[in-house]
Design a protein around this motif. Structure first.
Motif, short mmCIF file in Angstrom:
data_model
loop_
_atom_site.label_atom_id
_atom_site.label_comp_id
_atom_site.label_asym_id
_atom_site.label_seq_id
_atom_site.Cartn_x
_atom_site.Cartn_y
_atom_site.Cartn_z
N LEU A 185 -46.97 -13.58 32.10
CA LEU A 185 -45.56 -13.33 31.83
C LEU A 185 -45.38 -11.90 31.32
O LEU A 185 -44.44 -11.19 31.73
N GLY A 186 -46.27 -11.47 30.45
CA GLY A 186 -46.19 -10.11 29.91
C GLY A 186 -46.38 -9.05 30.99
O GLY A 186 -45.67 -8.04 31.02
N TYR A 187 -47.33 -9.28 31.90
CA TYR A 187 -47.51 -8.33 33.02
C TYR A 187 -46.23 -8.25 33.84
O TYR A 187 -45.78 -7.17 34.22
N ALA A 188 -45.66 -9.41 34.12
CA ALA A 188 -44.44 -9.42 34.93
C ALA A 188 -43.30 -8.74 34.19
O ALA A 188 -42.54 -7.98 34.78
N ILE A 189 -43.20 -8.98 32.90
CA ILE A 189 -42.11 -8.36 32.14
C ILE A 189 -42.26 -6.84 32.14
O ILE A 189 -41.26 -6.12 32.23
N THR B 64 -52.15 -18.90 26.39
CA THR B 64 -52.39 -17.45 26.35
C THR B 64 -52.38 -16.86 27.76
O THR B 64 -51.80 -15.79 28.01
N ARG B 65 -53.02 -17.58 28.68
CA ARG B 65 -53.07 -17.14 30.08
C ARG B 65 -51.66 -17.00 30.64
O ARG B 65 -51.31 -15.98 31.24
N ALA B 66 -50.84 -18.02 30.44
CA ALA B 66 -49.46 -17.97 30.94
C ALA B 66 -48.71 -16.80 30.29
O ALA B 66 -47.98 -16.06 30.96
N GLY B 67 -48.91 -16.63 28.99
CA GLY B 67 -48.25 -15.55 28.26
C GLY B 67 -48.65 -14.18 28.79
O GLY B 67 -47.81 -13.28 28.93
N ILE C 110 -45.52 -16.03 22.75
CA ILE C 110 -44.83 -14.73 22.68
C ILE C 110 -45.79 -13.59 22.36
O ILE C 110 -45.65 -12.48 22.90
N GLU C 111 -46.80 -13.84 21.53
CA GLU C 111 -47.72 -12.76 21.18
C GLU C 111 -48.50 -12.23 22.38
O GLU C 111 -48.54 -11.02 22.61
N PRO C 112 -49.12 -13.13 23.17
CA PRO C 112 -49.76 -12.62 24.39
C PRO C 112 -48.78 -11.94 25.35
O PRO C 112 -49.14 -10.98 26.03
N VAL C 113 -47.53 -12.43 25.40
CA VAL C 113 -46.51 -11.78 26.23
C VAL C 113 -46.35 -10.34 25.77
O VAL C 113 -46.44 -9.39 26.56
N ARG C 114 -46.14 -10.18 24.48
CA ARG C 114 -45.88 -8.86 23.91
C ARG C 114 -47.07 -7.92 24.14
O ARG C 114 -46.91 -6.76 24.52
N GLN C 115 -48.26 -8.46 23.93
CA GLN C 115 -49.46 -7.64 24.06
C GLN C 115 -49.68 -7.19 25.51
O GLN C 115 -49.91 -6.00 25.77
N ALA C 116 -49.54 -8.13 26.43
CA ALA C 116 -49.78 -7.80 27.85
C ALA C 116 -48.70 -6.84 28.34
O ALA C 116 -48.99 -5.89 29.09
N MET C 117 -47.48 -7.05 27.91
CA MET C 117 -46.37 -6.18 28.31
C MET C 117 -46.61 -4.75 27.81
O MET C 117 -46.47 -3.78 28.56
N THR C 118 -47.02 -4.64 26.55
CA THR C 118 -47.25 -3.32 25.95
C THR C 118 -48.39 -2.60 26.65
O THR C 118 -48.33 -1.39 26.90
N GLU C 119 -49.44 -3.37 27.00
CA GLU C 119 -50.59 -2.82 27.72
C GLU C 119 -50.18 -2.20 29.05
O GLU C 119 -50.71 -1.19 29.47
N ARG C 120 -49.24 -2.86 29.74
CA ARG C 120 -48.97 -2.49 31.12
C ARG C 120 -47.76 -1.59 31.33
O ARG C 120 -47.51 -1.14 32.44
N VAL C 121 -46.99 -1.36 30.28
CA VAL C 121 -45.78 -0.58 30.47
C VAL C 121 -46.16 0.89 30.65
O VAL C 121 -47.14 1.36 30.08
#
Lengths: 311, 311
Positions: free
Chosen positions: B236-240, B230-233, B266-277
């Protein structure tokens, strides 16, 4: 004679100019305020274009720089924070229909990047990173002689790259974006915070010192002001190292009011960037310079855009 | 009949294949180890190409995927960390001279991006962000139907973007790069650190658990393993989110062994990405998917490169 019309839309002022093909000296150039009693900003913009329309020449195309994100394919302006009501505005189509002339839109930072690339500091380069540092931070990137736009024209919003995950709030609502750390607003805010904490400074006699005030105090050797500028420069340098890894440009052009602070800002930028870059090839032959076109960058970029769509 | 030859150079294995024009099924395909008694890796590579050379067909061009940064203009490989002696190697010219056939080089991550774009998950997209997450993190970006290369072919080294300025050391020597936080190596290291601190986990019986071990334990519900993934995801999401602001792609393709962890990553990626966009337009119509070509991505990318230079 063939000509192009370039338009620069700002939150306070509209500018339009008509250029003979292949020239950068306008035949006619006019400006007016964005808001006024006679008509909406769109009406005023259309009227202004009409006033620079040449009597005895063909207009091949029209380029318009606008203060907000645009979709380059549809010619829609998503929003202009400083012009109330401009939301999802099909401005390219409005201008194109009114004048029956091909029209394209670009956001102001992308247009300034194009201007510097075609007519300013980055002439002759194929890979350009342009950053404008003023109230906010905008950017434009030329990759292999083409503006990087992405799917919907929203690429290279490099002011909104996270530099410090737990850093100060950005205008966009996120934390630690470059704009929240190195823009003029961020510099002024940092100085104000330090003053409020009682850090001694010549700025303490200035009410609400601006980034420009901070820059001037730094030039006089004021330690707080120097720290505020150096801090911004370092964050900018860290971010630029990332941008080198992302875009591998041959030139970095810094525009906007804050970049005029000069070496006091540029030196920490250069140092932090060099510290953080992952391999020396990125720095090999890399030029770092300030923008050449000043307030004309957007207008000249709109000219470059008009030229590019008439080919 | 016209054909193309594609070559994929790895640190342990060389692969070459010959494809009829317009087809993705090879006429001939061979592999050998990169190191062996009979000849240097360059000799072995040239011999391998000769073995897939068609008897009764023309080879229009050769594309080569290599495990290190390359200059696309000069065809020089700057370095290949896993192949000692390959430094500033003019590999495109060596192959071109030997076979008298136009040859181009690309780094493996860029080639995998091209492969996925032309033949895999990202077919039909004009703006693609490809990330490969395995031991390290590599990337390739297609902008408006062209690979983003920059001045010297060094663009889109997106594993080396700073995500956490004071974060763990990256293989490149910098701190807090994405690769140091979200690669397979980083996942395994984080798990090892937590185990060493006595955090209870089913992994404690595995000597030196790999990222794959961590992924399998996470699937079994092990809390430490889940946290490591989850941490890695999230990183990754922040970076994406940053990469969306930089490149505005219409699809994000995740390749490499770690991406096969599936939804737990992928779920944590998606969540972190959505949070930060910064604005929802970046997510509008954005696809996030895993790579389709697996181990063939580099070879298929080399084929796409060969096709692109023969036009």
């Amino acid at each position: 004679m063939d000509t192009y019309i370039a338009v620069d839309v700002g939150g306070t002022q509209l500018r339009a100019a008509c250029y003979p093909q292949g020239e950068t000296k306008p035949l006619l150039q006019k400006r007016t305020s964005t808001f006024g009693k006679d008509g909406t900003p769109v009406d005023r913009l259309l009227d202004l274009i009409a006033t620079v329309w040449p009597d005895h020449a063909t207009v091949k195309s029209i380029g318009v720089a606008v203060p907000g994100p645009t979709n380059h394919k549809s010619g829609i302006l998503y929003r202009a924070p400083n012009i109330p009501g401009w939301e999802n505005l099909p401005l390219a189509q409005i201008v194109q229909s009114r004048f029956n002339t091909r029209t394209a839109l670009g956001n102001d930072a992308n247009m300034a990047a194009m201007g510097e690339w075609r007519f300013g500091s980055a002439r002759g380069h194929q890979n350009v990173l342009y950053l404008t540092i003023s109230t906010g931070i905008g950017a434009g990137v030329i990759n292999d002689d083409r503006l990087v736009l992405g799917q919907n024209g929203l690429a290279t919003e490099l002011g909104h790259i996270t530099v410090l995950p737990d850093g100060p709030l950005c205008g966009c609502g996120a934390r630690g974006h470059l704009e929240a750390l190195a823009s003029g607003t961020a510099i002024a805010r940092y100085a104000a915070e330090q003053l409020a904490q009682g850090v001694p400074s010549s700025l303490s006699i200035t009410p609400n010192p601006s980034a420009r005030d901070v820059g001037l105090a730094a030039e006089q050797g004021d330690p707080l002001a120097l720290e505020a500028i150096t801090r911004a420069g370092r964050y900018l340098g860290y971010a630029i190292a990332d941008f080198l890894h992302a875009f591998n440009p041959s030139i970095v052009v810094l525009g906007g009011g804050v970049s005029q602070t000069g070496p006091l800002l540029i030196e920490p930028v250069r140092q932090a960037m060099t510290e953080r870059v992952m391999s020396p090839e990125y720095l090999h032959g890399l030029a770092i310079t300030t923008a050449a076109l000043g307030d004309n960058a957007g207008l000249m970029g709109a000219l470059a855009l008009a030229e590019s769509i008439s080919k």
